[in-house]
Write a protein that holds these residues in place. Structure first.
Motif, PDB file in Angstrom:
ATOM      1  N   ASP A   1       0.934  -1.317   0.117  1.00  0.00           N
ATOM      2  CA  ASP A   1       0.129   0.023  -0.063  1.00  0.00           C
ATOM      3  C   ASP A   1       0.915   1.075   0.106  1.00  0.00           C
ATOM      4  O   ASP A   1       1.538   1.476   1.051  1.00  0.00           O
ATOM      5  N   ARG A   2       0.931   2.079  -0.981  1.00  0.00           N
ATOM      6  CA  ARG A   2       1.763   3.250  -1.336  1.00  0.00           C
ATOM      7  C   ARG A   2       1.442   4.268  -0.517  1.00  0.00           C
ATOM      8  O   ARG A   2       2.217   5.387  -0.294  1.00  0.00           O
ATOM      9  N   SER A   3       0.166   4.315   0.317  1.00  0.00           N
ATOM     10  CA  SER A   3       0.020   5.333   1.190  1.00  0.00           C
ATOM     11  C   SER A   3       0.613   5.100   2.486  1.00  0.00           C
ATOM     12  O   SER A   3       0.512   6.187   3.447  1.00  0.00           O
ATOM     13  N   ARG A   4       1.099   4.110   2.601  1.00  0.00           N
ATOM     14  CA  ARG A   4       1.805   3.872   4.114  1.00  0.00           C
ATOM     15  C   ARG A   4       3.373   3.695   4.033  1.00  0.00           C
ATOM     16  O   ARG A   4       3.615   3.352   2.877  1.00  0.00           O
ATOM     17  N   PRO A   5       4.065   3.885   4.844  1.00  0.00           N
ATOM     18  CA  PRO A   5       5.490   3.894   4.788  1.00  0.00           C
ATOM     19  C   PRO A   5       5.970   2.539   4.432  1.00  0.00           C
ATOM     20  O   PRO A   5       5.397   1.165   4.944  1.00  0.00           O
TER      21      PRO A   5
ATOM     22  N   LEU B   1      13.312   7.348  12.702  1.00  0.00           N
ATOM     23  CA  LEU B   1      13.031   8.014  11.586  1.00  0.00           C
ATOM     24  C   LEU B   1      11.451   8.242  11.215  1.00  0.00           C
ATOM     25  O   LEU B   1      11.103   9.141  10.547  1.00  0.00           O
ATOM     26  N   LEU B   2      11.076   7.163  11.169  1.00  0.00           N
ATOM     27  CA  LEU B   2       9.328   7.141  10.717  1.00  0.00           C
ATOM     28  C   LEU B   2       8.632   7.921  11.534  1.00  0.00           C
ATOM     29  O   LEU B   2       7.587   8.453  10.871  1.00  0.00           O
ATOM     30  N   ALA B   3       9.142   8.298  12.795  1.00  0.00           N
ATOM     31  CA  ALA B   3       8.300   9.171  13.574  1.00  0.00           C
ATOM     32  C   ALA B   3       8.684  10.627  13.349  1.00  0.00           C
ATOM     33  O   ALA B   3       7.901  11.605  13.705  1.00  0.00           O
ATOM     34  N   ASN B   4       9.544  10.741  12.580  1.00  0.00           N
ATOM     35  CA  ASN B   4      10.185  12.299  11.884  1.00  0.00           C
ATOM     36  C   ASN B   4       9.876  12.591  10.431  1.00  0.00           C
ATOM     37  O   ASN B   4      10.811  12.577   9.910  1.00  0.00           O
ATOM     38  N   PRO B   5       8.672  12.967  10.238  1.00  0.00           N
ATOM     39  CA  PRO B   5       8.696  12.983   8.579  1.00  0.00           C
ATOM     40  C   PRO B   5       9.474  14.411   8.042  1.00  0.00           C
ATOM     41  O   PRO B   5      10.080  14.354   6.917  1.00  0.00           O
TER      42      PRO B   5
ATOM     43  N   PRO C   1       6.349  -3.724  18.277  1.00  0.00           N
ATOM     44  CA  PRO C   1       5.143  -3.113  17.674  1.00  0.00           C
ATOM     45  C   PRO C   1       5.485  -2.124  16.794  1.00  0.00           C
ATOM     46  O   PRO C   1       6.160  -1.512  16.725  1.00  0.00           O
ATOM     47  N   ARG C   2       4.681  -2.198  15.658  1.00  0.00           N
ATOM     48  CA  ARG C   2       4.747  -1.104  14.245  1.00  0.00           C
ATOM     49  C   ARG C   2       4.024  -0.034  14.568  1.00  0.00           C
ATOM     50  O   ARG C   2       2.973  -0.180  13.925  1.00  0.00           O
ATOM     51  N   ALA C   3       4.524   0.690  15.315  1.00  0.00           N
ATOM     52  CA  ALA C   3       3.641   2.080  15.757  1.00  0.00           C
ATOM     53  C   ALA C   3       3.301   2.975  14.268  1.00  0.00           C
ATOM     54  O   ALA C   3       2.225   3.654  14.724  1.00  0.00           O
ATOM     55  N   HIS C   4       4.138   2.706  13.405  1.00  0.00           N
ATOM     56  CA  HIS C   4       3.852   3.764  12.049  1.00  0.00           C
ATOM     57  C   HIS C   4       3.159   2.931  11.021  1.00  0.00           C
ATOM     58  O   HIS C   4       3.312   3.401   9.944  1.00  0.00           O
ATOM     59  N   ARG C   5       2.718   1.765  11.241  1.00  0.00           N
ATOM     60  CA  ARG C   5       1.909   1.048  10.103  1.00  0.00           C
ATOM     61  C   ARG C   5       2.905   0.768   8.826  1.00  0.00           C
ATOM     62  O   ARG C   5       2.353   0.591   7.845  1.00  0.00           O
ATOM     63  N   GLU C   6       4.095   0.681   9.256  1.00  0.00           N
ATOM     64  CA  GLU C   6       5.122   0.553   8.144  1.00  0.00           C
ATOM     65  C   GLU C   6       5.143  -0.832   7.757  1.00  0.00           C
ATOM     66  O   GLU C   6       4.622  -2.057   8.342  1.00  0.00           O
ATOM     67  N   GLN C   7       5.272  -1.076   6.422  1.00  0.00           N
ATOM     68  CA  GLN C   7       5.359  -2.362   5.613  1.00  0.00           C
ATOM     69  C   GLN C   7       6.647  -2.754   5.346  1.00  0.00           C
ATOM     70  O   GLN C   7       7.579  -1.803   4.913  1.00  0.00           O
ATOM     71  N   ILE C   8       7.177  -4.135   5.766  1.00  0.00           N
ATOM     72  CA  ILE C   8       8.455  -4.505   5.710  1.00  0.00           C
ATOM     73  C   ILE C   8       8.792  -5.309   4.515  1.00  0.00           C
ATOM     74  O   ILE C   8       7.953  -6.455   4.286  1.00  0.00           O
ATOM     75  N   VAL C   9       9.592  -4.922   3.508  1.00  0.00           N
ATOM     76  CA  VAL C   9       9.966  -5.909   2.351  1.00  0.00           C
ATOM     77  C   VAL C   9      11.459  -6.572   2.684  1.00  0.00           C
ATOM     78  O   VAL C   9      12.277  -5.604   2.818  1.00  0.00           O
ATOM     79  N   TRP C  10      11.695  -7.621   2.889  1.00  0.00           N
ATOM     80  CA  TRP C  10      12.662  -8.274   3.442  1.00  0.00           C
ATOM     81  C   TRP C  10      13.400  -9.118   2.408  1.00  0.00           C
ATOM     82  O   TRP C  10      12.987 -10.069   2.242  1.00  0.00           O
ATOM     83  N   ILE C  11      14.523  -8.632   1.921  1.00  0.00           N
ATOM     84  CA  ILE C  11      15.227  -9.433   0.716  1.00  0.00           C
ATOM     85  C   ILE C  11      16.324  -9.894   1.481  1.00  0.00           C
ATOM     86  O   ILE C  11      17.558  -9.318   1.781  1.00  0.00           O
TER      87      ILE C  11
ATOM     88  N   LEU D   1      12.810   0.194  -4.828  1.00  0.00           N
ATOM     89  CA  LEU D   1      13.454   1.390  -4.217  1.00  0.00           C
ATOM     90  C   LEU D   1      12.658   2.750  -4.555  1.00  0.00           C
ATOM     91  O   LEU D   1      12.618   3.557  -3.688  1.00  0.00           O
ATOM     92  N   SER D   2      11.949   2.759  -5.700  1.00  0.00           N
ATOM     93  CA  SER D   2      11.185   4.045  -5.978  1.00  0.00           C
ATOM     94  C   SER D   2      10.059   4.321  -5.183  1.00  0.00           C
ATOM     95  O   SER D   2       9.672   5.278  -5.121  1.00  0.00           O
ATOM     96  N   ALA D   3       9.449   3.222  -4.579  1.00  0.00           N
ATOM     97  CA  ALA D   3       8.571   3.231  -3.473  1.00  0.00           C
ATOM     98  C   ALA D   3       8.516   3.154  -2.232  1.00  0.00           C
ATOM     99  O   ALA D   3       8.130   3.347  -1.397  1.00  0.00           O
ATOM    100  N   THR D   4      10.259   2.979  -1.988  1.00  0.00           N
ATOM    101  CA  THR D   4      10.663   2.763  -0.624  1.00  0.00           C
ATOM    102  C   THR D   4      10.619   4.050   0.026  1.00  0.00           C
ATOM    103  O   THR D   4      11.277   5.207  -0.370  1.00  0.00           O
ATOM    104  N   THR D   5      10.154   4.046   1.543  1.00  0.00           N
ATOM    105  CA  THR D   5      10.271   5.176   2.306  1.00  0.00           C
ATOM    106  C   THR D   5      11.752   5.276   3.059  1.00  0.00           C
ATOM    107  O   THR D   5      12.196   6.229   3.381  1.00  0.00           O
TER     108      THR D   5
END
Length: 367
Positions: free
Chosen positions: A187-191, A332-336, A216-226, A261-265
């Motif tokens: 979901d590109r609307s989330r980190p 980092l995710l807490a500080n846009p 806990p993932r407080a920022h609703r981030e999605q993890i892509v783990w390679i 990478l182009s979609a990565t936060t």
């Protein structure tokens, strides 16, 4: 026009070589190109698939200590020089370009003795030994990073061009980015946090990710783990014993890395020259974990160059065991505002026109 491009051993030397070949063929479709690599490097497998005529030399990395292997290396260095000279005399190139790895030294030295213009491309902040030696007699040194200038103060001409991969990563279109995200279920609307440890993966980084997933993932981030192919099955098996978590996507490798990478936060990664060229071209904020296992710790120099400009946070591999990865990512995710600042700083370091600059310098040698 006849062009020789040489470099090998690792993907960081091979892929830039073929990027340069592709760009020069675009500019000069009738140009004849020859690629020269090593017999034992990764290029022995990759190069024949490219369709570019190839030649391979038997050569090994220079040894800094007196030993039986050092004498063998010196012998191979001598024979590889004469082999390279024979190849160049037969092909009659107008220019020779080296992209790094120990194969470049005998080829570029042979070019010098034959009076053929040449250049060497150094992509890391800390120059490799073969490139440093080559820089003393080539016509031009091409740098991926500004910090590399310190190693080539006696070179006749030094130009910061950037890494060819920086140009290629920007060629990805929006439709391709959207397709990759749909395929992965992102979901590109989330980190989106992308984690990788190099082409073969890195066990310490993978272990730290398991610890990260327990938080806990407080920022609703999605993890892509390679994970790297060699670690993938063991990680999936260990993951199956943990509670099911949504928005964690585990892959052994990623063919379409530029689109992801182009979609990565935030990117969590080693600090090889290629991935840094890609992330700075796109302006992706990063947490960098330099590999302590590479020669001269050149990834530390790469990572510090980005950190000094505010484009990345650098963590040592040792600090991962102390939970620093989860702490830094959450901060980092807490500080846009900080993320936006890192994005801009990263873009300022990027060289999106790297291939154009490199091709211009090659044509300058041909003039």
């Amino acid at each position: 026009m006849r062009i020789v491009v040489t470099g090998g051993g690792t993907g960081g030397h091979i892929y830039p070589a073929f990027s340069i070949i592709k760009r020069m063929k675009e500019r000069h479709p009738s140009a004849e190109v020859l690629y020269i690599g090593t017999e034992r490097g990764l290029e022995r497998e990759l190069a024949p698939k490219s369709g570019v005529p190839c030649a391979f030399l038997r050569v090994e990395g220079l040894q800094r200590r007196v030993s039986a292997r050092a004498f063998k290396t010196m012998f191979l260095a001598g024979t590889s020089f004469f082999s390279a000279r024979r190849i160049l005399k037969r092909f009659r190139p107008d220019v020779v370009i080296g992209t790094g790895g120990y194969v470049v030294l005998p080829v570029l030295l042979a070019a010098r003795t034959l009076g053929v213009p040449s250049a060497v491309l150094e992509l890391d902040a800390f120059a490799g030994l073969s490139n440093r030696l080559s820089g003393r007699f080539v016509n031009t040194v091409l740098l991926g990073m500004e910090a590399g200038k310190a190693f080539f103060q006696k070179a006749p001409r030094v130009v910061v061009t950037g890494n060819p991969r920086a140009t290629e990563v920007l060629a990805v279109c929006e439709d391709e980015i959207a397709r990759v995200c749909r395929t992965l279920g992102l979901d590109r609307s989330r980190p989106i946090v992308t984690i990788l440890g190099g082409s073969r993966g890195a066990r310490p980084i993978n272990d730290a990710v398991f610890e990260l997933l327990e938080k806990p993932r407080a920022h609703r981030e999605q993890i892509v783990w390679i994970t790297g192919q060699v670690h993938y099955e063991a990680i999936c098996q260990r993951r199956s014993t943990m509670p099911v978590q949504k928005d964690v996507f585990i892959l052994p490798y990623m063919d379409e890395m530029p689109a992801l990478l182009s979609a990565t936060t935030v990117l969590i990664s080693r600090a090889g020259a290629t991935i840094l060229a890609e992330l700075t071209a796109l302006g992706v904020p990063a947490i960098l974990i330099p590999s302590p296992y590479v020669t001269h710790h050149h990834q530390d120099y790469n990572a510090q160059a980005l950190e000094a400009q505010g484009a990345a946070v650098v963590l040592s591999e040792a600090s991962l065991a102390q939970g620093m990865l989860a702490t830094q990512l959450s901060a980092l995710l807490a500080n846009p505002i900080r993320l936006e600042g890192m994005h801009k700083a990263s873009q300022r370091m990027g060289k999106p026109d790297a291939l154009t600059r490199i091709a211009d310098e090659i044509e300058r040698l041909l003039a």
